[in-house]
Design a protein around this motif. Structure first.
Motif, PDB file in Angstrom:
ATOM      1  N   GLY A 243       0.798  -1.217   0.000  1.00  0.00           N
ATOM      2  CA  GLY A 243       0.000   0.000   0.000  1.00  0.00           C
ATOM      3  C   GLY A 243       0.825   1.258   0.000  1.00  0.00           C
ATOM      4  O   GLY A 243       0.302   2.346  -0.229  1.00  0.00           O
ATOM      5  N   GLY A 244       2.139   1.131   0.266  1.00  0.00           N
ATOM      6  CA  GLY A 244       3.020   2.290   0.200  1.00  0.00           C
ATOM      7  C   GLY A 244       3.285   2.682  -1.244  1.00  0.00           C
ATOM      8  O   GLY A 244       3.159   1.866  -2.161  1.00  0.00           O
ATOM      9  N   THR A 245       3.652   3.935  -1.456  1.00  0.00           N
ATOM     10  CA  THR A 245       3.892   4.437  -2.804  1.00  0.00           C
ATOM     11  C   THR A 245       5.256   5.116  -2.884  1.00  0.00           C
ATOM     12  O   THR A 245       5.914   5.366  -1.876  1.00  0.00           O
ATOM     13  N   ILE A 246       5.667   5.413  -4.110  1.00  0.00           N
ATOM     14  CA  ILE A 246       6.958   6.056  -4.337  1.00  0.00           C
ATOM     15  C   ILE A 246       6.854   7.535  -3.983  1.00  0.00           C
ATOM     16  O   ILE A 246       5.995   8.251  -4.497  1.00  0.00           O
ATOM     17  N   ALA A 247       7.743   7.980  -3.111  1.00  0.00           N
ATOM     18  CA  ALA A 247       7.839   9.409  -2.803  1.00  0.00           C
ATOM     19  C   ALA A 247       8.903  10.083  -3.666  1.00  0.00           C
ATOM     20  O   ALA A 247       8.725  11.205  -4.141  1.00  0.00           O
ATOM     21  N   ARG A 248      10.025   9.371  -3.875  1.00  0.00           N
ATOM     22  CA  ARG A 248      11.132   9.952  -4.647  1.00  0.00           C
ATOM     23  C   ARG A 248      12.018   8.821  -5.154  1.00  0.00           C
ATOM     24  O   ARG A 248      12.219   7.820  -4.480  1.00  0.00           O
ATOM     25  N   ILE A 249      12.548   8.999  -6.380  1.00  0.00           N
ATOM     26  CA  ILE A 249      13.461   8.023  -6.979  1.00  0.00           C
ATOM     27  C   ILE A 249      14.752   8.726  -7.372  1.00  0.00           C
ATOM     28  O   ILE A 249      14.730   9.805  -7.972  1.00  0.00           O
ATOM     29  N   ASP A 250      15.878   8.113  -7.057  1.00  0.00           N
ATOM     30  CA  ASP A 250      17.181   8.538  -7.569  1.00  0.00           C
ATOM     31  C   ASP A 250      17.746   7.359  -8.351  1.00  0.00           C
ATOM     32  O   ASP A 250      18.234   6.384  -7.765  1.00  0.00           O
ATOM     33  N   ASP A 251      17.668   7.426  -9.671  1.00  0.00           N
ATOM     34  CA  ASP A 251      18.098   6.306 -10.507  1.00  0.00           C
ATOM     35  C   ASP A 251      19.333   6.635 -11.335  1.00  0.00           C
ATOM     36  O   ASP A 251      19.676   5.909 -12.274  1.00  0.00           O
ATOM     37  N   ALA A 252      20.021   7.717 -11.005  1.00  0.00           N
ATOM     38  CA  ALA A 252      21.179   8.146 -11.801  1.00  0.00           C
ATOM     39  C   ALA A 252      22.247   7.060 -11.863  1.00  0.00           C
ATOM     40  O   ALA A 252      22.813   6.786 -12.932  1.00  0.00           O
ATOM     41  N   ALA A 253      22.535   6.433 -10.735  1.00  0.00           N
ATOM     42  CA  ALA A 253      23.575   5.401 -10.712  1.00  0.00           C
ATOM     43  C   ALA A 253      23.161   4.179 -11.524  1.00  0.00           C
ATOM     44  O   ALA A 253      24.001   3.516 -12.141  1.00  0.00           O
ATOM     45  N   VAL A 254      21.886   3.897 -11.556  1.00  0.00           N
ATOM     46  CA  VAL A 254      21.398   2.730 -12.298  1.00  0.00           C
ATOM     47  C   VAL A 254      21.492   2.969 -13.798  1.00  0.00           C
ATOM     48  O   VAL A 254      21.938   2.103 -14.562  1.00  0.00           O
ATOM     49  N   ARG A 255      21.086   4.127 -14.239  1.00  0.00           N
ATOM     50  CA  ARG A 255      21.072   4.415 -15.672  1.00  0.00           C
ATOM     51  C   ARG A 255      22.474   4.426 -16.265  1.00  0.00           C
ATOM     52  O   ARG A 255      22.644   4.254 -17.477  1.00  0.00           O
ATOM     53  N   GLY A 256      23.475   4.600 -15.438  1.00  0.00           N
ATOM     54  CA  GLY A 256      24.856   4.603 -15.935  1.00  0.00           C
ATOM     55  C   GLY A 256      25.472   3.225 -16.056  1.00  0.00           C
ATOM     56  O   GLY A 256      26.604   3.095 -16.533  1.00  0.00           O
ATOM     57  N   ILE A 257      24.768   2.184 -15.663  1.00  0.00           N
ATOM     58  CA  ILE A 257      25.302   0.823 -15.725  1.00  0.00           C
ATOM     59  C   ILE A 257      25.197   0.299 -17.158  1.00  0.00           C
ATOM     60  O   ILE A 257      24.123   0.333 -17.751  1.00  0.00           O
ATOM     61  N   PRO A 258      26.288  -0.200 -17.738  1.00  0.00           N
ATOM     62  CA  PRO A 258      26.211  -0.756 -19.100  1.00  0.00           C
ATOM     63  C   PRO A 258      25.198  -1.894 -19.168  1.00  0.00           C
ATOM     64  O   PRO A 258      25.175  -2.772 -18.316  1.00  0.00           O
ATOM     65  N   GLY A 259      24.367  -1.854 -20.176  1.00  0.00           N
ATOM     66  CA  GLY A 259      23.352  -2.888 -20.356  1.00  0.00           C
ATOM     67  C   GLY A 259      21.995  -2.517 -19.816  1.00  0.00           C
ATOM     68  O   GLY A 259      20.997  -3.142 -20.178  1.00  0.00           O
ATOM     69  N   VAL A 260      21.929  -1.527 -18.931  1.00  0.00           N
ATOM     70  CA  VAL A 260      20.635  -1.074 -18.435  1.00  0.00           C
ATOM     71  C   VAL A 260      19.981  -0.200 -19.506  1.00  0.00           C
ATOM     72  O   VAL A 260      20.580   0.751 -19.999  1.00  0.00           O
TER      73      VAL A 260
END
Length: 747
Positions: A243-260
């Motif tokens: 029932g909880g929801t997303i308040a904030r996302i920091d995905d900068a480190a993920v998007r920099g991974i090769p293959g993502v």
């Protein structure tokens, strides 16, 4: 051509036929539902060049070599329906089983009718319609032969895929007639003649599962096996507290991974539209996507959900048991007054925990979103029709813009009646259009984000008269709900036996709040109710100085039909008594006995259980050995079952019943409670939710079928529930200890 690929041509043929040619068959189902098939299940279409297969009906394709390909319409979850439903068609089509080839159809309820695997409904829903589909196709083939030979159809017979003219000394294979048969009028499905039972040569014969050789060889069949060119892979990060929801996302480190490739916020369907409670990471391999989750930073809005915990539920339940029920489920006479005047009263509290499904194949779904706004899914779903609706609503597309390929299911037990994995995969695919994406959960995802079997607590009181007859009965049931009603799978029948046959009875309920999503587990509600009711009734029988089978016989009374809360479904006391008598005879039940000496410090005991579940009547006897004062081993199980007049596939029926018994042992002795802290489930892997091991399985599950003059019913559920109380009652006989909560643990 496959049956699935042929459907567009068949649909075009349908549009060419006049609507007044439609023949409707309405089959009444228990619960008041009506299943309707129209002429499409007997629709012929004559396209294709000579020598090519002919799609004679929506389910039947006649091949040039005179083999017949039959479409299996329902999801295959290990219950054998992919073999059983084609058996019904093949029987009435009058072909030899070695001529039959079977293909799984796609999901298309407009063409095939209801397609669902749940509630042991495949047999009662399809017993007549599938036979009528085969009989209609046979009639069309006979009509084609009669036309060619210039004789009356009634003068012809069929056998092993041939039409035979005995008077003329000639025969013709179906393959030579199929094209002309496809142009014959569609018979009235409601009146097409069906074989008598004594003419069956496929129904009632033991048939190996069509997929069994492939499973043994490891042939890819399951949703997790899906592989498509250019396929991407997705792993999920979901809010731990339901029932909880997303308040904030920091995905900068993920998007920099090769293959993502992408990071896609998604909605599981548990939170309001426009909000998200999960994030999918899409990569060129699942391992990369899964490892990338470690670098994703998500802040959750879940403060309101953190109030829920296992310990909190237990305290609330204890408090509620001491108060009056919030709601009345059933009332007859004055139970309190009758109890006050009873010669003897028995009171006990029973409970059972939240449980996960723990399917061996974790949840998965592969999805492809195309440039024209259409969606294609490869899904191990038990309920594709519901999934179609939920996906369409989430994406804002028409249900018809979706194609659903049903894969074989690597364990469902009710979990895959829910469609969250389809809804999530569809959103992920829309986020990376043009490339198929397989969303796959790992074991931790699966255990922590299930739709759980709800927990429950019961306070029972029974009153006996001077002769030991049950004259008063009460149950205060505590479970989970909202607005004074139970949530999904937390229901208890208002006609739960023995309340309807006791002069003074009261069933009441109180509902607690939870944030856990709940769902059906194999033999839903029955798996819990059988344990608490048959366990308590064993205590009542002991107080009356008799055994449980005898208490059941006396309480059931004369053979008669008792109404249930489901329209059209009745409880037949005579059928119940028949299986009780049959299993007692098979097991040489001699009444209530004390412990028997085993090897060393071991003691042995025997217990009994009965339950009416999903239209099936089952009574079971279990022998157990208790060693070291704590270790319980099931030695043997006897079961007697009444599932109507016909066991369609005896081999599969035996396997289903044995599997149900094994599942019942697991629920009774092995599966651990799902623990919740701060709104989230804590289970990590099978160390927290262990499965039954092969050394705990009894060497023998002996099955007796009690035939009755009623339509056949299903077997996925009804053999399971009685095992659980029978084990508990056997432990009582062996040790003198009465265990009233699951799992059954001697300490």
């Amino acid at each position: 051509m496959s049956i699935v690929k042929d459907r567009e041509a068949a649909g075009a043929a349908l549009s060419r036929r006049s609507l007044n040619r439609r023949s409707f068959l309405a089959a009444s189902l228990a619960g008041g539902a009506v299943l309707t098939f129209d002429a499409r299940i007997a629709l012929a279409q004559a396209t294709g060049a000579a020598g090519e297969p002919v799609l004679l009906t929506a389910f039947i394709r006649i091949n040039a070599d005179n083999s017949v390909t039959i479409g299996a319409k329902n999801p295959e979850i290990g219950q054998g329906v992919k073999t059983m439903l084609p058996m019904l068609i093949a029987e009435e089509l009058d072909v030899a089983w070695n001529q039959v080839r079977i293909e799984q159809t796609d999901a298309d309820d407009k063409r095939y009718g209801l397609q669902v695997a749940g509630g042991s409904t495949a047999t009662p829903n399809n017993w007549l319609p599938m036979r009528q589909a085969g009989a209609a196709a046979r009639a069309m083939l006979v009509a084609a032969a009669a036309k060619q030979w210039g004789v009356a159809p009634a003068s012809l017979s069929t056998e092993a895929g041939k039409v035979i003219d005995k008077a003329g000394g000639r025969s013709m294979p179906y393959a030579a007639l199929a094209r002309e048969a496809a142009g014959m009028p569609v018979p009235d499905l409601a009146t097409v003649p069906l074989k008598p039972a004594d003419a069956f040569h496929i129904i009632g014969q033991p048939m190996q599962g069509v997929d069994t050789p492939k499973i043994v060889k490891g042939t890819p069949l399951f949703g997790i096996d899906t592989h498509l060119p250019g396929m991407l892979h997705a792993a999920l990060v979901k809010c731990p507290a339901f029932g909880g929801t997303i308040a904030r996302i920091d995905d900068a480190a993920v998007r920099g991974i090769p293959g993502v490739v992408a990071v896609v916020p998604v909605n599981s369907g548990l939170v309001p539209p426009g909000q998200q409670d999960a994030v999918a990471i899409v990569a060129d391999s699942w391992w990369k996507a899964s490892k990338a989750r470690e670098k994703l930073v998500v802040a959750w809005d879940d403060a309101a959900q953190k109030q829920f915990s296992t310990a909190g539920y237990a305290k609330q339940a204890a408090d509620a048991l001491g108060a009056a029920p919030q709601a009345d489920l059933f009332k007859a006479g004055d139970a309190d007054k009758a109890l006050a005047g009873a010669t003897k009263t028995v009171t006990a509290d029973y409970s059972y925990p939240f449980l996960a499904h723990a399917t061996l194949e974790p949840q998965n779904c592969t999805a492809l979103w195309t440039a024209d706004g259409k969606l294609e899914l490869w899904a191990p779903t038990q309920n594709p029709g519901a999934g179609r609706k939920e996906v369409a609503a989430m994406l804002g597309i028409a249900p018809e813009a979706m194609t659903i390929h049903m894969t074989r299911i690597g364990g469902g037990f009710g979990r895959r009646l829910m469609s969250d994995y389809m809804v999530l995969a569809a959103q992920v695919a829309k986020g990376v259009p043009g490339r198929p994406v397989k969303l796959l959960w790992d074991r931790t995802d699966d255990l922590r984000h299930d739709y759980y079997r709800p927990a429950g607590w019961h306070r029972f009181t029974a009153g006996l008269d001077a002769k030991g007859a049950l004259i008063a009965f009460k149950d205060h049931f505590i479970t989970f709900g909202a607005d004074g009603k139970p949530i999904r799978a937390a229901e208890m029948s208002s006609t739960e036996f023995p309340a309807p046959v006791v002069p003074d009875a009261h069933l009441g309920a109180t509902y607690l709040k939870t944030n856990l999503p709940t769902g059906w587990l194999r033999a839903p509600t029955s798996n819990a109710m059988a344990f608490v009711y048959q366990g308590f009734l064993d205590e009542v029988a002991e107080a009356a100085g008799i055994d449980l089978p005898e208490l059941m016989r006396r309480t059931l009374g004369e053979p008669r039909e008792l109404p249930t809360e489901r329209k059209g479904l009745v409880f037949h006391t005579g059928r119940a008594r028949s299986v009780i008598d049959a299993v007692c005879k098979a097991a040489n039940w001699t009444g209530r006995t004390g412990p028997a000496k085993g090897a060393g410090d071991a003691v042995k005991g025997r217990g009994f259980g009965f339950y009416f579940s999903h239209r099936g009547y089952f009574a079971e006897v279990v022998d157990v050995t208790v060693s070291g004062g704590t270790s319980v081993k099931v030695d043997k199980i006897w079961m007697a079952g009444d599932i109507g007049s016909q066991v369609i596939n005896p081999l599969n029926a035996e396997h289903q019943s044995q599997g149900a018994a094994i599942d019942g042992i697991a629920q009774a002795l092995v599966w651990q409670p799902v623990v919740q802290e701060a709104g989230a489930v804590t289970a990590d892997n099978f160390g927290d939710f262990p499965l039954l091991r092969i050394d705990a399985v009894p060497r023998d599950v002996a099955i007796t079928w009690v035939k009755s003059d009623f339509p056949p019913t299903g077997l996925g559920e009804p053999a399971l529930p009685p095992v659980i109380p029978a084990i508990a009652n056997a432990i009582r006989a062996a040790t003198g200890k009465r265990l009233r909560s699951l799992p059954l643990q001697l300490t």
